[in-house]
Design a protein around this motif. Structure first.
Motif, PDB file in Angstrom:
ATOM      1  N   ASP A  94     -15.060 -15.740  -7.310  1.00  0.00           N
ATOM      2  CA  ASP A  94     -14.095 -16.085  -8.349  1.00  0.00           C
ATOM      3  C   ASP A  94     -12.824 -16.582  -7.685  1.00  0.00           C
ATOM      4  O   ASP A  94     -12.587 -16.312  -6.495  1.00  0.00           O
ATOM      5  CB  ASP A  94     -13.765 -14.846  -9.213  1.00  0.00           C
ATOM      6  N   PRO A  95     -11.990 -17.294  -8.434  1.00  0.00           N
ATOM      7  CA  PRO A  95     -10.756 -17.810  -7.855  1.00  0.00           C
ATOM      8  C   PRO A  95      -9.779 -16.683  -7.521  1.00  0.00           C
ATOM      9  O   PRO A  95      -9.888 -15.582  -8.038  1.00  0.00           O
ATOM     10  CB  PRO A  95     -10.192 -18.702  -8.969  1.00  0.00           C
ATOM     11  N   GLY A  96      -8.834 -16.956  -6.632  1.00  0.00           N
ATOM     12  CA  GLY A  96      -7.803 -15.968  -6.380  1.00  0.00           C
ATOM     13  C   GLY A  96      -7.363 -15.818  -4.940  1.00  0.00           C
ATOM     14  O   GLY A  96      -6.229 -15.419  -4.679  1.00  0.00           O
ATOM     15  N   TYR A  97      -8.237 -16.133  -3.971  1.00  0.00           N
ATOM     16  CA  TYR A  97      -7.852 -15.840  -2.591  1.00  0.00           C
ATOM     17  C   TYR A  97      -6.645 -16.651  -2.138  1.00  0.00           C
ATOM     18  O   TYR A  97      -5.810 -16.175  -1.347  1.00  0.00           O
ATOM     19  CB  TYR A  97      -9.035 -16.041  -1.630  1.00  0.00           C
ATOM     20  N   LYS A  98      -6.509 -17.894  -2.662  1.00  0.00           N
ATOM     21  CA  LYS A  98      -5.355 -18.699  -2.276  1.00  0.00           C
ATOM     22  C   LYS A  98      -4.056 -18.084  -2.787  1.00  0.00           C
ATOM     23  O   LYS A  98      -3.022 -18.128  -2.112  1.00  0.00           O
ATOM     24  CB  LYS A  98      -5.512 -20.130  -2.799  1.00  0.00           C
ATOM     25  N   LEU A  99      -4.115 -17.501  -3.985  1.00  0.00           N
ATOM     26  CA  LEU A  99      -2.938 -16.844  -4.526  1.00  0.00           C
ATOM     27  C   LEU A  99      -2.589 -15.612  -3.703  1.00  0.00           C
ATOM     28  O   LEU A  99      -1.413 -15.370  -3.383  1.00  0.00           O
ATOM     29  CB  LEU A  99      -3.177 -16.446  -5.987  1.00  0.00           C
TER      30      LEU A  99
ATOM     31  N   ARG B  91      -3.315 -15.058  -0.575  1.00  0.00           N
ATOM     32  CA  ARG B  91      -2.825 -15.520   0.730  1.00  0.00           C
ATOM     33  C   ARG B  91      -1.377 -15.988   0.637  1.00  0.00           C
ATOM     34  O   ARG B  91      -0.543 -15.643   1.480  1.00  0.00           O
ATOM     35  CB  ARG B  91      -3.721 -16.649   1.240  1.00  0.00           C
ATOM     36  N   ALA B  92      -1.079 -16.759  -0.416  1.00  0.00           N
ATOM     37  CA  ALA B  92       0.279 -17.264  -0.596  1.00  0.00           C
ATOM     38  C   ALA B  92       1.257 -16.129  -0.896  1.00  0.00           C
ATOM     39  O   ALA B  92       2.399 -16.127  -0.403  1.00  0.00           O
ATOM     40  CB  ALA B  92       0.310 -18.292  -1.721  1.00  0.00           C
ATOM     41  N   ALA B  93       0.821 -15.162  -1.691  1.00  0.00           N
ATOM     42  CA  ALA B  93       1.681 -14.028  -2.020  1.00  0.00           C
ATOM     43  C   ALA B  93       1.989 -13.207  -0.775  1.00  0.00           C
ATOM     44  O   ALA B  93       3.127 -12.766  -0.563  1.00  0.00           O
ATOM     45  CB  ALA B  93       1.011 -13.157  -3.077  1.00  0.00           C
ATOM     46  N   ARG B  94       0.990 -13.013   0.072  1.00  0.00           N
ATOM     47  CA  ARG B  94       1.219 -12.255   1.298  1.00  0.00           C
ATOM     48  C   ARG B  94       2.180 -12.997   2.219  1.00  0.00           C
ATOM     49  O   ARG B  94       3.069 -12.401   2.836  1.00  0.00           O
ATOM     50  CB  ARG B  94      -0.114 -12.006   2.012  1.00  0.00           C
TER      51      ARG B  94
ATOM     52  N   VAL C 105       5.230 -10.783  -0.791  1.00  0.00           N
ATOM     53  CA  VAL C 105       5.040 -10.076  -2.063  1.00  0.00           C
ATOM     54  C   VAL C 105       4.192  -8.822  -1.850  1.00  0.00           C
ATOM     55  O   VAL C 105       3.247  -8.818  -1.061  1.00  0.00           O
ATOM     56  CB  VAL C 105       4.360 -11.010  -3.091  1.00  0.00           C
ATOM     57  N   SER C 106       4.509  -7.763  -2.565  1.00  0.00           N
ATOM     58  CA  SER C 106       3.714  -6.541  -2.521  1.00  0.00           C
ATOM     59  C   SER C 106       2.389  -6.779  -3.243  1.00  0.00           C
ATOM     60  O   SER C 106       2.362  -7.284  -4.373  1.00  0.00           O
ATOM     61  CB  SER C 106       4.483  -5.399  -3.194  1.00  0.00           C
ATOM     62  N   ILE C 107       1.276  -6.438  -2.593  1.00  0.00           N
ATOM     63  CA  ILE C 107      -0.054  -6.675  -3.164  1.00  0.00           C
ATOM     64  C   ILE C 107      -0.819  -5.353  -3.248  1.00  0.00           C
ATOM     65  O   ILE C 107      -0.853  -4.578  -2.292  1.00  0.00           O
ATOM     66  CB  ILE C 107      -0.849  -7.679  -2.316  1.00  0.00           C
ATOM     67  N   HIS C 108      -1.432  -5.096  -4.406  1.00  0.00           N
ATOM     68  CA  HIS C 108      -2.176  -3.862  -4.624  1.00  0.00           C
ATOM     69  C   HIS C 108      -3.559  -4.210  -5.176  1.00  0.00           C
ATOM     70  O   HIS C 108      -3.709  -5.148  -5.960  1.00  0.00           O
ATOM     71  CB  HIS C 108      -1.464  -2.962  -5.640  1.00  0.00           C
ATOM     72  N   THR C 109      -4.574  -3.451  -4.782  1.00  0.00           N
ATOM     73  CA  THR C 109      -5.900  -3.652  -5.357  1.00  0.00           C
ATOM     74  C   THR C 109      -6.311  -2.405  -6.122  1.00  0.00           C
ATOM     75  O   THR C 109      -6.102  -1.282  -5.667  1.00  0.00           O
ATOM     76  CB  THR C 109      -6.956  -3.983  -4.277  1.00  0.00           C
ATOM     77  N   ILE C 110      -6.829  -2.615  -7.314  1.00  0.00           N
ATOM     78  CA  ILE C 110      -7.330  -1.519  -8.140  1.00  0.00           C
ATOM     79  C   ILE C 110      -8.841  -1.705  -8.212  1.00  0.00           C
ATOM     80  O   ILE C 110      -9.346  -2.478  -9.019  1.00  0.00           O
ATOM     81  CB  ILE C 110      -6.688  -1.517  -9.546  1.00  0.00           C
ATOM     82  N   PRO C 111      -9.581  -1.062  -7.317  1.00  0.00           N
ATOM     83  CA  PRO C 111     -11.021  -1.327  -7.190  1.00  0.00           C
ATOM     84  C   PRO C 111     -11.814  -0.851  -8.393  1.00  0.00           C
ATOM     85  O   PRO C 111     -11.364  -0.014  -9.182  1.00  0.00           O
ATOM     86  CB  PRO C 111     -11.400  -0.554  -5.928  1.00  0.00           C
ATOM     87  N   GLY C 112     -13.015  -1.402  -8.498  1.00  0.00           N
ATOM     88  CA  GLY C 112     -13.874  -1.038  -9.617  1.00  0.00           C
ATOM     89  C   GLY C 112     -15.200  -1.769  -9.561  1.00  0.00           C
ATOM     90  O   GLY C 112     -15.717  -2.047  -8.476  1.00  0.00           O
ATOM     91  N   PRO C 113     -15.765  -2.140 -10.708  1.00  0.00           N
ATOM     92  CA  PRO C 113     -17.102  -2.735 -10.754  1.00  0.00           C
ATOM     93  C   PRO C 113     -17.234  -4.019  -9.946  1.00  0.00           C
ATOM     94  O   PRO C 113     -16.309  -4.827  -9.875  1.00  0.00           O
ATOM     95  CB  PRO C 113     -17.298  -3.023 -12.253  1.00  0.00           C
TER      96      PRO C 113
END
Length: 283
Positions: free
Chosen positions: A95-100, A102-105, A109-117
């Protein structure tokens, strides 16, 4: 009722792949606490957000979003808590998102992951195939030649393979996998965590036949077992193969061919080929 607002940053939130009850308590609280939600398809995500009582505005963010959209999101991340979700499962996995991210890091920018399914991992638990080492391949190419080349690249990988596929392409994909990988155990899991969840197992050839004219509906994951253990080639095996190859090829070409066929180092095959030629074993 909204939660207490979260600290500014990007929150990567995994969402259910089927049953809405699979959403974690933390994920629900995060979606209620952020100030904006980036969704792959706002129409798909609206049902989930209503279910958890999240009222933050949604912005579409997907494969076709241009850099301008990403720049505007980055400008907000310094002062707002923004969640990134996809239609189902863990964002960034096919799914899309890795570029965002990477750019945020890069922007601090503070980045958090909320893991799940995650459909790939869930399918592995259903397949009954080795899980100690696996390779996620995403979707195979649609065109036959590119698909065959992609399969050939991983044919020797000693791990279970996990792929996503659509119903209409499932039969062709399984047939290509059977041709490229040979006799291997596999599983087709679909509609994971939904009412009609099923996991069908068998050889790749068996599954290709089953689905050739009966494409199933729903989200589909293919799991393919690792290649069988090869029995180490003996010296006699090496000599037999080299003598046959040397009858029509140079020592270098014969060694390369035999090394590939027997899965042994080319150096070993070449050294023995020279010994056979010098010892006149071919006469």
């Amino acid at each position: 009722m909204n939660e207490t607002p979260l600290a500014p940053g990007l929150y990567i939130v995994a969402t259910p792949i089927g049953n809405l009850g699979d959403l974690s308590v933390r994920a629900g609280a995060t979606l209620r606490g952020v100030e904006r939600i980036l969704a792959e398809d706002k129409r798909v995500s609206a049902k989930l957000l209503k279910h958890v009582g999240a009222t933050a505005p949604m912005t579409a963010y997907h494969d076709h979003s241009d850099e301008g959209v990403r720049d505007r999101i980055l400008a907000e991340l310094g002062s707002k808590a923004i969640a990134l979700i996809c239609d189902a499962g863990t964002p960034l996995i096919s799914d899309p998102g890795y570029k965002l991210v990477r750019a945020a890091r890069a922007a601090g920018v503070s980045i958090h992951t909320i893991p799940g399914p995650c459909a790939a991992v869930a399918a592995l638990t259903l397949a009954g195939l080795p899980t100690d080492r696996f390779l996620f391949l995403g979707f195979l190419p649609a065109k036959a030649r590119a698909r065959s080349e992609a399969i050939a690249e991983v044919a020797g990988v000693r791990a279970s393979l996990v792929l996503y596929e659509s119903g209409p392409r499932l039969g062709e994909a399984l047939a290509a996998l059977a041709e490229g990988l040979g006799h291997r155990g596999a599983a087709v899991a679909r509609e994971i965590s939904k009412l009609h969840e099923e996991c069908v197992t068998g050889t790749l050839a068996d599954l290709a036949t089953r689905y050739a004219d009966a494409p199933p509906r729903g989200e589909i994951v293919i799991v393919v077992g690792p290649p069988p253990e090869r029995i180490a080639a003996s010296d006699d095996d090496l000599d037999t193969a080299l003598i046959a190859a040397l009858a029509s090829q140079s020592p270098s070409r014969a060694a390369a061919e035999v090394a590939a066929a027997l899965s042994i180092p080319r150096k070993r095959a070449y050294a023995r080929a020279l010994e056979l030629v010098e010892g006149d074993a071919l006469a």
